[in-house]
Design an enzyme around this catalytic site. Structure first.
Site, PDB file in Angstrom:
ATOM      1  CB  SER A  64      -0.942   0.003   1.205  1.00  0.00           C
ATOM      2  OG  SER A  64      -1.862  -1.058   1.101  1.00  0.00           O
ATOM      3  NE  ARG A 155      13.246 -10.096  13.099  1.00  0.00           N
ATOM      4  CZ  ARG A 155      12.450  -9.851  14.128  1.00  0.00           C
ATOM      5  NH1 ARG A 155      12.771 -10.295  15.329  1.00  0.00           N
ATOM      6  NH2 ARG A 155      11.339  -9.169  13.983  1.00  0.00           N
ATOM      7  NE  ARG A 187      17.296  -8.880  12.138  1.00  0.00           N
ATOM      8  CZ  ARG A 187      16.395  -8.618  11.194  1.00  0.00           C
ATOM      9  NH1 ARG A 187      16.452  -9.266  10.031  1.00  0.00           N
ATOM     10  NH2 ARG A 187      15.456  -7.725  11.375  1.00  0.00           N
ATOM     11  CB  ALA A 264      15.635   4.505   8.727  1.00  0.00           C
ATOM     12  NE  ARG A 266      14.264  -5.012  13.451  1.00  0.00           N
ATOM     13  CZ  ARG A 266      14.020  -5.313  14.719  1.00  0.00           C
ATOM     14  NH1 ARG A 266      14.952  -5.084  15.643  1.00  0.00           N
ATOM     15  NH2 ARG A 266      12.857  -5.834  15.080  1.00  0.00           N
ATOM     16  CG  HIS A 407      -3.549  -8.286   5.149  1.00  0.00           C
ATOM     17  ND1 HIS A 407      -2.472  -8.876   4.524  1.00  0.00           N
ATOM     18  CD2 HIS A 407      -3.480  -6.962   4.832  1.00  0.00           C
ATOM     19  CE1 HIS A 407      -1.788  -7.949   3.862  1.00  0.00           C
ATOM     20  NE2 HIS A 407      -2.381  -6.782   4.032  1.00  0.00           N
ATOM     21  CG  HIS A 445      -1.529  -3.974  -2.802  1.00  0.00           C
ATOM     22  ND1 HIS A 445      -2.246  -4.956  -2.149  1.00  0.00           N
ATOM     23  CD2 HIS A 445      -1.442  -2.936  -1.927  1.00  0.00           C
ATOM     24  CE1 HIS A 445      -2.573  -4.532  -0.940  1.00  0.00           C
ATOM     25  NE2 HIS A 445      -2.105  -3.307  -0.776  1.00  0.00           N
TER      26      HIS A 445
END
Length: 514
Positions: A64, A155, A187, A264, A266, A407, A445
């Protein structure tokens, strides 16, 4: 008395993709007499809403945020990952003045070039291909001391998948005859974003002091030792990589430190530990004055060099309307309000001159399959009133149902959501025609057209990379053009309104007036 305006209305049916197959397709399964009739009797086409056509990697599903940025910009807006891929491919990356400048400065002072980042093919926070390009840039520019500090993923990639990446870099350094992997850490420590400073401190000490809980001769050996301790990539403890006879890679004043993450959220905490003079997240054992380069801008208040500053979008649809003294309305439910305002305006928070906004509260339910119609009735009521008010030259509206209910993965609920939308479209189309306006119906989408994953048989809750419909409703005699994409919508609207298209918009009108 002011003349009543005949608005150009854009209705975005979020998550409303087009799929020929009927199986597990909530849009096909729903009773949609209105959309069916519009598709049969009105000018229409299919447009791309994913992958390279919206500035994402090839075949990647749309989303989106990206969708609305492209819709409002009238040009393909490359996301950081794709922008960097393109820069590396055409070699502009290797001439980037900030990156090259940092390498030259360190080299000329006899200092080291440190490169850190998430060593991953995940493409979410970084990409190892970009890190490889940075190693090559440093070597090409004559740096002798090149140290790679690898943050391990697990991850956005499988939990134990770092070995092949580390091997690739160890082989690269061997081929170059200089440089090495100097440290590895998960991480979990290096890329915290919740002010868990005890984790960040472990990564900071590893980088600045070349001190960690473990040491290994090679990066692969260090990783294998971590696996033997039952640590997956994400959780690998601070490990110094240094064979006998090798100098340590502790950071010194005047060294260059290049952070190769492009996302940005993390990247901010560890960056602040290096850059902020008044940093107080933890007591730094060693404060180094390094030449710190952020690949992209992690935050406006972090004062250090940026290799790729944010590209500001000039003359988006909203800005162009304001410059031409047109009135506009943005309207949606809570779930997609930011999309028709901030994202559609190219990342600008403030409204433009002549731009009104209406926010309808989304229902307070745990999941939207419990109320698939969401707040569409109230949204439609307000939208119809705005269309009939004669106040607006253009109106942008987003109905979230197809996406938010899609979703949940609940087919029956998604069907109900689509059927609710059909009633809404009927009301909106009638209102537009009653005032002599024009209406474009599209999506940002896909989602609801694919409710089950054919490979696994499980519910499909993600977006798709399928095309989306575009339908014209109005009194102009128009012919549809094939092969369009989301960034063609703004030029299409301007063309239908009889307005000039700004040169910054490279999209093309998809309905030609005959």
């Amino acid at each position: 008395m002011s003349v009543s305006k005949k608005p150009m209305v854009l209705v975005i049916l979020d998550g409303y993709g087009y799929r020929e197959e009927q199986q597990d397709n909530a849009i096909f399964s729903a009773k949609t007499p209105v959309m069916d009739a519009l598709w049969a009797n009105r000018p229409h086409t299919l447009i791309d809403a994913s992958g390279l056509e919206v500035g994402l990697p090839d075949r990647q599903m749309g989303n989106s945020e990206v969708g609305h940025v492209n819709l409002g910009a009238g040009r393909i807006v490359y996301q950081d990952l794709t922008r960097l891929d393109v820069e590396i491919k055409d070699r502009a990356f290797f001439a980037n003045p900030v990156l090259a400048g940092a390498v030259h400065k360190a080299k000329n002072a006899g200092k080291a070039v440190h490169i850190m980042g998430l060593l991953s093919a995940g493409g979410v926070h970084s990409h190892e291909d970009h890190i490889m390009a940075m190693v090559e840039l440093a070597a090409e520019r004559g740096a002798e001391k090149i140290y790679l500090h690898a943050f391990l993923d697990g991850r956005d990639t499988p939990p134990r998948s770092a070995e092949s990446s580390l091997k690739k870099f160890e082989e690269k350094f061997a081929a170059l005859g200089k440089g090495r992997v100097a440290s590895i850490i998960g991480r979990y420590y290096a890329m915290d974003r919740d002010n868990r400073w005890d984790r960040v401190e472990k990564a900071y000490d590893l980088l600045t002091l070349a001190q960690g809980e473990f040491q290994a001769d090679t990066a692969v050996a260090g990783l294998q030792a971590a696996y033997a301790r039952d640590e997956n990539d994400e959780f690998v403890k601070a490990t110094v990589i240094r064979a006998e006879g090798q100098p340590d890679a502790a950071m010194e004043d005047g060294d260059a430190l290049i952070f190769m993450n492009f996302r940005a959220d993390r990247a901010r905490e560890i960056t602040r530990a290096f850059v902020n003079a008044d940093f107080d997240g933890f007591a730094r054992k060693k404060v180094v004055n390094v030449d710190f380069v952020m690949l992209t801008e992690y935050a406006a208040d972090i004062k250090t060099a940026v290799a790729y500053p944010p590209a500001s979008l000039v003359n988006t649809f909203g800005e162009w309307m304001a410059k031409n003294d047109k009135t506009q309305l943005r309207i949606s439910e809570t779930e997609k309000y930011a999309h028709v305002t901030f994202f559609f305006n190219g990342g600008v928070e403030e409204s433009f001159k002549g731009e009104d906004r209406i926010l309808i509260n989304s229902p307070k339910v745990a999941t939207y399959d419990l109320q698939p119609e969401m707040s569409s009735a109230e949204l439609t009521e307000k939208l119809v009133a705005a269309i009939k008010s004669g106040k607006y030259d253009t109106i942008i509206c987003n109905y979230p149902n197809g996406d938010m209910v899609g979703h949940t993965g609940v087919m029956e609920a998604a069907v109900k959501a689509v059927e609710a939308l059909d009633h809404c479209v009927e009301e909106v189309a009638k209102a537009v025609e009653s005032v002599g306006g024009q209406l474009l119906i599209t999506a940002d989408h896909g989602n609801a057209e694919q409710m089950r994953d054919p490979a696994t048989g499980q519910a499909h809750t993600a977006h798709t990379n399928l095309p989306v419909p575009l339908i014209y409703v109005g009194d102009k005699n128009v012919k549809a053009v094939a092969g369009g994409k989301l960034s063609d919508i703004a030029p299409t609207m301007l063309s239908l309104m009889g307005m000039e298209i700004p040169q910054e918009m490279t999209g093309k009108p998809l309905f030609i007036v005959e």
